[in-house]
Write an enzyme that holds these catalytic residues in place. Structure first.
Site, PDB file in Angstrom:
ATOM      1  N   GLU A   7      -1.210  -7.926   2.098  1.00 31.24           N
ATOM      2  CA  GLU A   7      -1.031  -6.482   2.053  1.00 31.24           C
ATOM      3  C   GLU A   7      -0.021  -5.998   3.081  1.00 31.24           C
ATOM      4  O   GLU A   7      -0.167  -6.250   4.283  1.00 31.24           O
ATOM      5  CB  GLU A   7      -2.355  -5.750   2.309  1.00 31.24           C
ATOM      6  N   SER A  67      -7.052   4.501  -1.875  1.00 32.31           N
ATOM      7  CA  SER A  67      -6.828   3.062  -1.787  1.00 32.31           C
ATOM      8  C   SER A  67      -8.080   2.222  -1.990  1.00 32.31           C
ATOM      9  O   SER A  67      -7.978   1.019  -2.235  1.00 32.31           O
ATOM     10  CB  SER A  67      -6.218   2.710  -0.424  1.00 32.31           C
ATOM     11  N   HIS A  83     -10.182  -2.253   6.397  1.00 31.63           N
ATOM     12  CA  HIS A  83      -9.510  -1.157   5.712  1.00 31.63           C
ATOM     13  C   HIS A  83      -9.733  -1.311   4.211  1.00 31.63           C
ATOM     14  O   HIS A  83     -10.272  -2.321   3.741  1.00 31.63           O
ATOM     15  CB  HIS A  83      -8.022  -1.141   6.059  1.00 31.63           C
ATOM     16  N   HIS A 103       2.087   8.665   5.031  1.00 28.41           N
ATOM     17  CA  HIS A 103       1.102   9.691   5.395  1.00 28.41           C
ATOM     18  C   HIS A 103       1.553  10.493   6.613  1.00 28.41           C
ATOM     19  O   HIS A 103       1.274  11.691   6.719  1.00 28.41           O
ATOM     20  CB  HIS A 103      -0.254   9.043   5.689  1.00 28.41           C
ATOM     21  N   HIS A 133      -1.007   2.688  -5.208  1.00 26.90           N
ATOM     22  CA  HIS A 133      -0.706   4.065  -5.593  1.00 26.90           C
ATOM     23  C   HIS A 133       0.657   4.415  -5.044  1.00 26.90           C
ATOM     24  O   HIS A 133       1.277   3.636  -4.315  1.00 26.90           O
ATOM     25  CB  HIS A 133      -1.756   5.027  -5.026  1.00 26.90           C
ATOM     26  N   HIS A 167      -1.212  11.029  -1.349  1.00 28.83           N
ATOM     27  CA  HIS A 167      -0.769  10.071  -2.354  1.00 28.83           C
ATOM     28  C   HIS A 167      -0.123  10.792  -3.525  1.00 28.83           C
ATOM     29  O   HIS A 167      -0.307  11.995  -3.717  1.00 28.83           O
ATOM     30  CB  HIS A 167      -1.954   9.252  -2.870  1.00 28.83           C
ATOM     31  N   ASP A 226       0.846  -1.193   0.000  1.00 29.20           N
ATOM     32  CA  ASP A 226       0.000   0.000   0.000  1.00 29.20           C
ATOM     33  C   ASP A 226       0.884   1.246   0.000  1.00 29.20           C
ATOM     34  O   ASP A 226       1.645   1.474   0.929  1.00 29.20           O
ATOM     35  CB  ASP A 226      -0.919  -0.007   1.221  1.00 29.20           C
TER      36      ASP A 226
END
Length: 525
Positions: free
Chosen positions: A330, A113, A174, A339, A377, A452, A63
Site C-alpha cells: 500500500e 477506505s 489503518h 486530504h 477511491h 474522497h 490509497d
C-alpha cells in the site's frame, strides 16, 4: 473601446507561452504513425492470453490514487527525469490490461477506505467505516460483528500453503492493512482506548522511548510486539523433502520430511532491515515509526526505509516458498497528502509507489506472477487551466482568471483546507511559494480535511489471468480474479487451469514458510 490593462497583460502572458517547446521529431507525422503501429502490434500479441496458474500475486494499492492522480504522477515522474513529463510512462502504464472499478460502499455513494478495503481484499462490498465484516454489520455497533465476519484473500492464500505479506506506509492498523486480518465494525477502534464502554463490555517504542505519545494507547497493558516475538520464537516448520521433474530441491534418503526452527526477526530501522539475509528469515515484523511513516519528501533516508526498499526485502523473503506468495503493498500516504491539500506530497508518494512496482517487476516474472495495481477511491483533486506542454505540474495556469484577474495554479481541489480569503477575495497565489512541499492548493469549499471523490478508479494488471480484469467492474470482483488465477479460495478444485501444471510445478508436498512483512507503524496502539 479600451482594453483593461490587466486583460491586455494577461493576453501578452498567454501569447508569450503560445509556442511551447517540444521534441522536433513530433512534428513529423511518421513519428506518431510509427508509434501507433508499434502499439498496434503489441496489442495484437495480447490475444495470446496468459492462462497459467499465478504462483505469486502482488496487489499494489495506491490509497486515494484516482485517475487524475495517476496522470499527474506520470507528468511528475517525467519532469523529475528531465522530460516535459506528458510523454513519460509509469510502470503501471506498461501493464497490458486496464479496467475500471466502481468504488461505492454499500451505504455510501462516495466511499471510505475501510469499506473499499473489505471489497478488494475480502470479495464483498461493505458499509463505510467497517473492515473485514459484511454489510450486515453496522458501524460502531459491536454486537453486529459476530457472524458477519468475512475473510481476506491473504487468509485464502495462507490456507493454501502460500506465504503472505503486507507492506504499507501507514500504521499497521489503518484501514487498508487491517482489512487483511481484522473483523471490526469501526475502523477507528485502534485499541481499547478508542472503544466505547459498551463495546469493551460485549508498551514502549524503541526509537522514541521517552515520548509517551509514541508508547501506544492500549489500556490493557499488552505489548503486541513482545507477544509476536514470543510466538515466532517457538515456531517450527515442517518441511517436506522431495524432487520433481529434473529439479532436485532436497534429498534425504532416510526421511521425507524434517522439522526446522523458524527464524523470526523484528526490526525498527532501515539499517537492520537491509542487513537481513532473506535466506535466514521466515517471519518478519518491521515497524519503523510510531504512527504513519513520514512522507517520501520528508523521509529520513538514514533511519527509515523507502517503500521500494521494503518491497524488495519482502519479495526476497516471500519468494522462498515454492508454493508461492501473496503480497499486499500500500502506498498509503498518497491519500494523506490529498486530504491535507498537499498535492506535492501526494504525487511524490505516487511516484515512489511506481518505483516499488518497477522493483517488484525485476524480482518476479510475468509468466507466473499476477500483479495488480489499483486504488481504493479517488479524491476531489484536479489539474487543468489550459497549461502548456512541459508546464510544471505544480505551476501556474498560463492566464489570469477572467473573473478576479488573479493567477491560479493548475492543481486545485474541489474542497479542503486550501480555501483562503484575503481582503474578501481569493488569495493571489503569486505572493506565496506554490511549489513548496507543503503548499496547500486552493479549494472551492473550506474544509479542515479534503474529501474522497466518487468516480471510478483504474485497475492495471499483468500476468496469469490478468485479462479477466477488464471493462467496468464492481470493486469486490478484484480478489475473486486474483484467487481464481492463484487457484485459492472457492471452487479451486473445479478450475481446469488449476489441474494443469502451467505456471509452476506441482508443489503439493512442500509446506509453506510464512513470512509477514508489515512495514508501517506502531502495533501497540
Amino acid at each position: 473601446m479600451k482594453v483593461p490593462i490587466f486583460l491586455f497583460l494577461g493576453c501578452l502572458f498567454w501569447e508569450g507561452k503560445a509556442k511551447p517547446q517540444f521534441p522536433e521529431q513530433e512534428k513529423d507525422p511518421d513519428f506518431w504513425n510509427n508509434w501507433a503501429q508499434r502499439s498496434l502490434q503489441n496489442a495484437l500479441r495480447l490475444q495470446e492470453l496468459n492462462k497459467n496458474v499465478a504462483q505469486n500475486t502482488i496487489l499494489f494499492l495506491g490509497d486515494g490514487m484516482g485517475v487524475s492522480t495517476v496522470t499527474a504522477a506520470r507528468i511528475l515522474k517525467g519532469q523529475l527525469n528531465g522530460q516535459s513529463g506528458e510523454e513519460a510512462q509509469l510502470e503501471m502504464d506498461k501493464f497490458p490490461y486496464v479496467a475500471l472499478s466502481k468504488t461505492y460502499n454499500t451505504n455510501a455513494q462516495v466511499p471510505d477506505s475501510a469499506g473499499t478495503a473489505t471489497a478488494y481484499l475480502c470479495g464483498v462490498k461493505a458499509n463505510e467505516g467497517t473492515v473485514g465484516v459484511s454489510a450486515a454489520a453496522v458501524r460502531s455497533q459491536c454486537n453486529t460483528t459476530r457472524g458477519n465476519e468475512v475473510t481476506s484473500i491473504l487468509k485464502w492464500a495462507k490456507d493454501a500453503g502460500k506465504s503472505v505479506g503486507i507492506v504499507t506506509t501507514t500504521r499497521v492498523n489503518h484501514a487498508t492493512p487491517s482489512a487483511a486480518y481484522a473483523h471490526c465494525v469501526d475502523r477507528d477502534w485502534y485499541s481499547d482506548a478508542e472503544m466505547p464502554t459498551e463495546a469493551l463490555q460485549s508498551g514502549s517504542d524503541v526509537e522514541y522511548p521517552g515520548d509517551r505519545k509514541h508508547n501506544g494507547t492500549r489500556k490493557d497493558g499488552r505489548n503486541l510486539v513482545d507477544e509476536w516475538k514470543d510466538r515466532v520464537k517457538d515456531k517450527t516448520l515442517l518441511v517436506h523433502l522431495c524432487s520433481f521433474d529434473d529439479v532436485l530441491f532436497i534429498d534425504f534418503p532416510e526421511s521425507d520430511e524434517m522439522l526446522l526452527r523458524a527464524r523470526g526477526h523484528y526490526v525498527w530501522n532501515k539499517k537492520d532491515l537491509l542487513s537481513l539475509n532473506p535466506n535466514n528469515v521466515d517471519y518478519l515484523l518491521g515497524l519503523f515509526e510510531p504512527g504513519d511513516m513520514a512522507y517520501e519528501l520528508e523521509r529520513n533516508t538514514e533511519t527509515d526505509p523507502s517503500l521500494t526498499e521494503m518491497v524488495d526485502v519482502a519479495i526476497k523473503i516471500l519468494k522462498k516458498n515454492l508454493r508461492g506468495f501473496f503480497l499486499l503493498v500500500e502506498g498509503g500516504r498518497i491519500d494523506h497528502g490529498h486530504h491535507e491539500g498537499k498535492a506535492k506530497q501526494a504525487l511524490h508518494e505516487a511516484v515512489e509507489m511506481d518505483r516499488s512496482i518497477a522493483r517488484a517487476g525485476l524480482l518476479t516474472h510475468e509468466y507466473n506472477t499476477l500483479t495488480v495495481v489499483t486504488a481504493d477511491h479517488s479524491h476531489v483533486f484536479s489539474f487543468g487551466g489550459y497549461t502548456l506542454r512541459g508546464n510544471s505540474i505544480f505551476g501556474l495556469a498560463p492566464a489570469l482568471s477572467d473573473v478576479d484577474q488573479k493567477p491560479f495554479t493548475s492543481i486545485l481541489y474541489g474542497n479542503g483546507p486550501g480555501f483562503k480569503l484575503v481582503n474578501g477575495g481569493r488569495e493571489n497565489v503569486s505572493t506565496v511559494n506554490y511549489e513548496q512541499n507543503n503548499y496547500q492548493a486552493q479549494s472551492a469549499v473550506p474544509l479542515r480535511t479534503e474529501t474522497h471523490g466518487g468516480e471510478d478508479v483504474a485497475i492495471f494488471s499483468k500476468g496469469p489471468m490478468a485479462h479477466l480484469l477488464h471493462g467496468v467492474q464492481e470493486q469486490n470482483y478484484i480478489p475473486h480474479v486474483m484467487a481464481f488465477a492463484a487457484c485459492i479460495g472457492q471452487n479451486r478444485e473445479d478450475r481446469e487451469h488449476c489441474r494443469s501444471r502451467s505456471g509452476s510445478p506441482s508443489l503439493s508436498h512442500i509446506s509453506p514458510m510464512l513470512a509477514i512483512l508489515v512495514s508501517a507503524k506502531w502495533l501497540l496502539c
